[in-house]
Design a protein around this motif. Structure first.
Motif, PDB file in Angstrom:
ATOM      1  N   ASN A   1       0.913  -1.148  -0.008  1.00  0.00           N
ATOM      2  CA  ASN A   1      -0.007   0.006   0.128  1.00  0.00           C
ATOM      3  C   ASN A   1       0.815   1.394  -0.104  1.00  0.00           C
ATOM      4  O   ASN A   1       0.577   2.141  -0.509  1.00  0.00           O
ATOM      5  CB  ASN A   1      -0.864  -0.037   1.217  1.00  0.00           C
ATOM      6  N   ILE A   2       1.907   1.120   0.779  1.00  0.00           N
ATOM      7  CA  ILE A   2       2.838   2.382   0.815  1.00  0.00           C
ATOM      8  C   ILE A   2       3.439   2.685  -0.522  1.00  0.00           C
ATOM      9  O   ILE A   2       3.646   3.707  -0.935  1.00  0.00           O
ATOM     10  CB  ILE A   2       4.007   2.314   1.935  1.00  0.00           C
ATOM     11  N   LEU A   3       4.015   1.356  -1.177  1.00  0.00           N
ATOM     12  CA  LEU A   3       4.605   1.822  -2.680  1.00  0.00           C
ATOM     13  C   LEU A   3       3.564   2.176  -3.413  1.00  0.00           C
ATOM     14  O   LEU A   3       4.079   3.160  -4.459  1.00  0.00           O
ATOM     15  CB  LEU A   3       5.024   0.222  -3.187  1.00  0.00           C
ATOM     16  N   GLN A   4       2.400   1.802  -3.247  1.00  0.00           N
ATOM     17  CA  GLN A   4       1.347   2.273  -4.451  1.00  0.00           C
ATOM     18  C   GLN A   4       1.106   3.911  -3.932  1.00  0.00           C
ATOM     19  O   GLN A   4       1.006   4.536  -4.958  1.00  0.00           O
ATOM     20  CB  GLN A   4      -0.110   1.345  -4.265  1.00  0.00           C
ATOM     21  N   ASN A   5       1.027   4.078  -2.662  1.00  0.00           N
ATOM     22  CA  ASN A   5       0.623   5.429  -2.309  1.00  0.00           C
ATOM     23  C   ASN A   5       1.974   6.516  -2.935  1.00  0.00           C
ATOM     24  O   ASN A   5       1.700   7.809  -3.449  1.00  0.00           O
ATOM     25  CB  ASN A   5       0.473   5.635  -0.901  1.00  0.00           C
ATOM     26  N   ILE A   6       3.112   5.914  -2.953  1.00  0.00           N
ATOM     27  CA  ILE A   6       4.375   6.785  -3.161  1.00  0.00           C
ATOM     28  C   ILE A   6       4.172   7.082  -4.772  1.00  0.00           C
ATOM     29  O   ILE A   6       4.576   8.196  -5.189  1.00  0.00           O
ATOM     30  CB  ILE A   6       5.791   6.181  -2.741  1.00  0.00           C
ATOM     31  N   LYS A   7       4.074   5.783  -5.398  1.00  0.00           N
ATOM     32  CA  LYS A   7       3.824   5.753  -6.841  1.00  0.00           C
ATOM     33  C   LYS A   7       2.753   6.944  -7.236  1.00  0.00           C
ATOM     34  O   LYS A   7       2.911   7.561  -8.149  1.00  0.00           O
ATOM     35  CB  LYS A   7       3.671   4.508  -7.551  1.00  0.00           C
ATOM     36  N   ALA A   8       1.554   6.650  -6.676  1.00  0.00           N
ATOM     37  CA  ALA A   8       0.476   7.507  -7.128  1.00  0.00           C
ATOM     38  C   ALA A   8       0.817   9.100  -6.892  1.00  0.00           C
ATOM     39  O   ALA A   8       0.408  10.144  -7.673  1.00  0.00           O
ATOM     40  CB  ALA A   8      -0.657   7.204  -6.584  1.00  0.00           C
ATOM     41  N   SER A   9       1.608   9.467  -5.878  1.00  0.00           N
ATOM     42  CA  SER A   9       2.052  10.868  -5.580  1.00  0.00           C
ATOM     43  C   SER A   9       3.352  11.256  -6.497  1.00  0.00           C
ATOM     44  O   SER A   9       3.817  12.657  -6.152  1.00  0.00           O
ATOM     45  CB  SER A   9       2.440  10.910  -4.062  1.00  0.00           C
ATOM     46  N   GLY A  10       3.756  10.394  -7.370  1.00  0.00           N
ATOM     47  CA  GLY A  10       4.723  10.605  -8.140  1.00  0.00           C
ATOM     48  C   GLY A  10       6.231  10.321  -7.608  1.00  0.00           C
ATOM     49  O   GLY A  10       7.139  11.151  -8.315  1.00  0.00           O
ATOM     50  N   GLY A  11       6.144   9.999  -6.665  1.00  0.00           N
ATOM     51  CA  GLY A  11       7.437   9.437  -5.885  1.00  0.00           C
ATOM     52  C   GLY A  11       8.061   8.202  -6.353  1.00  0.00           C
ATOM     53  O   GLY A  11       7.571   7.461  -7.214  1.00  0.00           O
ATOM     54  N   ILE A  12       9.279   7.654  -5.792  1.00  0.00           N
ATOM     55  CA  ILE A  12       9.998   6.521  -6.214  1.00  0.00           C
ATOM     56  C   ILE A  12      10.620   6.097  -5.081  1.00  0.00           C
ATOM     57  O   ILE A  12      10.888   6.699  -3.989  1.00  0.00           O
ATOM     58  CB  ILE A  12      10.978   6.684  -7.322  1.00  0.00           C
ATOM     59  N   VAL A  13      10.785   4.738  -4.863  1.00  0.00           N
ATOM     60  CA  VAL A  13      11.363   3.923  -3.329  1.00  0.00           C
ATOM     61  C   VAL A  13      12.401   3.512  -3.949  1.00  0.00           C
ATOM     62  O   VAL A  13      12.642   2.593  -4.755  1.00  0.00           O
ATOM     63  CB  VAL A  13      10.464   3.128  -2.880  1.00  0.00           C
ATOM     64  N   PHE A  14      13.596   3.568  -3.140  1.00  0.00           N
ATOM     65  CA  PHE A  14      14.863   2.933  -3.223  1.00  0.00           C
ATOM     66  C   PHE A  14      15.170   2.072  -1.934  1.00  0.00           C
ATOM     67  O   PHE A  14      14.982   2.868  -0.821  1.00  0.00           O
ATOM     68  CB  PHE A  14      15.998   4.023  -3.611  1.00  0.00           C
ATOM     69  N   LEU A  15      15.413   0.830  -2.084  1.00  0.00           N
ATOM     70  CA  LEU A  15      15.774  -0.060  -0.915  1.00  0.00           C
ATOM     71  C   LEU A  15      17.347  -0.138  -0.753  1.00  0.00           C
ATOM     72  O   LEU A  15      17.915  -0.490  -1.862  1.00  0.00           O
ATOM     73  CB  LEU A  15      15.183  -1.228  -0.850  1.00  0.00           C
ATOM     74  N   THR A  16      17.889  -0.303   0.359  1.00  0.00           N
ATOM     75  CA  THR A  16      19.327  -0.340   0.586  1.00  0.00           C
ATOM     76  C   THR A  16      19.545  -1.364   1.407  1.00  0.00           C
ATOM     77  O   THR A  16      18.606  -1.636   2.607  1.00  0.00           O
ATOM     78  CB  THR A  16      20.035   0.818   1.104  1.00  0.00           C
ATOM     79  N   ASN A  17      20.681  -2.014   1.400  1.00  0.00           N
ATOM     80  CA  ASN A  17      21.044  -3.194   2.422  1.00  0.00           C
ATOM     81  C   ASN A  17      20.125  -4.367   2.713  1.00  0.00           C
ATOM     82  O   ASN A  17      19.974  -4.724   3.796  1.00  0.00           O
ATOM     83  CB  ASN A  17      21.586  -2.539   3.824  1.00  0.00           C
TER      84      ASN A  17
END
Length: 590
Positions: free
Chosen positions: A495-511
């Motif tokens: 749900n968080i990924l979809q909300n970020i994508k809907a707001s025009g953002g992007i997610v990077f994961l590390t480690n």
């Protein structure tokens, strides 16, 4: 010619046999009065306890997973077996024991032995202490020689019986009980190698025969003669209705039998620096409990006290347990007629001492003093064992322990917004470096520590949604200390990924750890994010974030993320300032 042995008898010799013979005999001497006492306390005839000690004792030693385990009837089973006998009768107790044996056998075959160790210590201490209270109070009537006593399944009703019939105290029985109790306590100091229970029973029985015959209730006057013959093979009548009716009691017997036997095996390991096979132990317990009911025996399990005595007496191999069973058999064949003279008041102190020794009082007090969630689990399990039933107590204790564990784990999850502290030579990310006037509106970096499971997922979502409302372009989630994501955590994460994508953002994961990466792939979250959004280090993710948002088009915010941004207000050209910012960030050791 020396016989070569293998497995648990590797290196076995005649010298070892002499040690096993001695230890088996000593344990056998202890087992005879205990077997009768446990049978009587369980509401069945004393000989059924002896049959159990013989058959189950031999089979558990031969087939079990511990070299030193002594099996037979135990005090832990007393409240359960008495309840089954009172509600369903002795014949149905045999069927319940048989069903429990099948369950134990299947548990061992499917290698479930290791799962029992996950039962929390406060639960086992709680129900063990509760059983001890039930056993102790259950013998007060015999100790005082009370008459007109009726046995009940509920603890408070049995206490009411004692109070209601206190005026029927038999002072001869009380005298016999005191003699037996005193000798049980004092004998080990004078004759440390002779079981105190045996001396107490023999001396008090002799006193009864010589001076008090006819004035004190005995095994013979209450249960009749004990046959000095081998137990007869008998197949109980098994029907689907009985199986359905007894599935609950059988499951409780199986679980308690498994727990007690494995606890006893662990104690033996600690005393001998050996290692038992938990699954084989359950298989041995299962076979013993399947066979024993066909000869009239009651459910059996590993006996911690007798196992410890076996080891202290010098046992070397499982043969000592077999010898213990043979000794009980010989005693049955030769001395059974004499057992009818044993007063019930002589056996009562034996069981009272068993209850006292099994009460786990030191562990009970220690856990209680912690004044923690474990203390609550302990008290609930103990009280429900005493006033309700062992089934309800264990279920409630386990559920409460799981809830408290989930609460504790959810509290351990931390989601911290961080930034590189460029005033620090190492440039490590730190949460306290983030402030209202010191943050980045386009790149949000979070350190997540702890499992994302059903108890903590909402906390994670709440923190992230607050940031999403600020519309940053890039979210960098540092996942090195996230060991696990369950299905609830997965759903919140999605749900968080979809909300970020809907707001025009992007997610990077590390480690991301390999195990967690596999979970993300199985759940489909890996594909949802795309492979290029996973980075080994935070530095790499920050560098990619700068490329993504194109810092030369950085918005003119008033909340400057870094001290270098203030160069802009000092007239430094924007492109040079951006290069300094990017250089500082990507060179930071994170």
């Amino acid at each position: 010619m020396r016989v070569k042995w293998s497995g648990r008898f590797e290196g076995y010799s005649f010298a070892h046999f002499k040690k096993d013979l001695l230890s088996g005999t000593i344990v056998g001497i202890i087992a005879v009065p205990l077997a009768m006492s446990f049978a009587i306390a369980s509401g069945v005839k004393p000989e059924y306890g002896i049959y159990t000690a013989i058959i189950a004792g031999i089979l558990i030693s031969l087939l079990g997973g511990s070299k030193f385990q002594i099996g037979g009837p135990t005090g832990a089973f007393v409240p359960i077996l008495l309840g089954v006998v009172l509600v369903y009768g002795y014949e149905n107790l045999l069927i319940a024991g048989l069903m429990a044996g099948i369950m134990l056998l299947l548990m061992g075959m499917f290698k479930l032995g290791s799962l029992i160790k996950f039962i929390p210590r406060p639960v086992t201490v709680g129900f063990t202490a509760g059983i001890a209270v039930i056993i102790f109070t259950g013998q007060i009537g015999n100790f005082l020689g009370l008459t007109n006593m009726e046995q009940h399944e509920k603890f408070h009703m049995n206490v009411y019986e004692i109070v209601s019939n206190i005026d029927t105290v038999n002072f001869y029985s009380l005298l016999v009980g005191i003699i037996s109790f005193a000798l049980i306590l004092m004998a080990p100091k004078v004759l440390p190698k002779v079981p105190g229970a045996l001396i107490g029973i023999i001396v008090s029985s002799v006193v009864t025969v010589l001076f008090l015959q006819g004035h004190v209730a005995t095994i013979g006057s209450t249960y009749g003669a004990i046959p000095n013959t081998l137990p007869q093979f008998h197949i109980p009548e098994i029907t689907f209705e009985r199986i359905y009716m007894l599935i609950g009691p059988a499951f409780v017997i199986a679980m308690l039998g498994g727990i007690e036997s494995l606890l006893s095996a662990v104690v033996a390991d600690g005393m001998t620096n050996s290692k038992h096979n938990s699954n084989r132990e359950l298989i041995g317990q299962g076979v013993a409990n399947i066979v024993t009911p066909f000869f009239g025996g009651i459910p059996a399990t590993g006996a911690i006290a007798r196992t410890a005595t076996n080891i202290k007496s010098g046992a070397v191999s499982p043969l000592s347990g077999v010898i213990h069973g043979i000794f009980v058999l010989i005693t049955l064949l030769l001395l059974a007629p004499l057992a009818v003279h044993i007063p019930l008041a002589s056996l009562a102190p034996v069981l009272m001492m068993v209850a006292w020794n099994m009460s786990e009082r030191h562990h009970f007090v220690h856990i209680l003093k912690l004044k923690s969630g474990d203390s609550l689990v302990l008290c609930i399990t103990f009280l429900l064992t005493v006033f309700m039933s062992l089934t309800v107590a264990v279920m409630a204790g386990l559920i409460l322990a799981v809830i408290l564990f989930a609460k504790s784990m959810s509290d351990s999850l931390t989601v911290s917004k961080v930034l590189p502290n460029l005033k620090n030579d190492n440039g490590k990310v730190q949460p306290h470096f983030v402030a209202d006037l010191h943050d980045c509106p386009q790149i949000s970096i979070y350190t997540i520590e702890g499992p994302l499971f059903f108890g903590a997922a909402e906390k994670f979502e709440h923190t992230m949604l607050k940031t999403i409302q600020e519309n940053p372009k890039v979210f960098i989630l540092r996942m090195r200390k996230v060991p696990y994501i369950d299905s609830t955590g997965e759903e919140y994460f999605r749900n968080i990924l979809q909300n970020i994508k809907a707001s025009g953002g992007i997610v990077f994961l590390t480690n991301v750890q390999p195990g967690l990466e596999q979970m993300l792939k199985r759940s489909g979250l890996y594909d949802l994010m795309e492979e290029e959004h996973f980075y080994h280090t935070t530095n790499e993710a920050i560098s990619a974030a700068f490329q993504y948002i194109q810092l030369n088009k950085c918005i003119g915010c008033t909340h400057y993320v870094l001290e270098e941004c203030r160069l802009l207000s000092n007239g430094v050209p924007l492109p040079e300032q951006e290069l300094l910012v990017q250089k500082k960030l990507t060179e930071a050791t994170i």
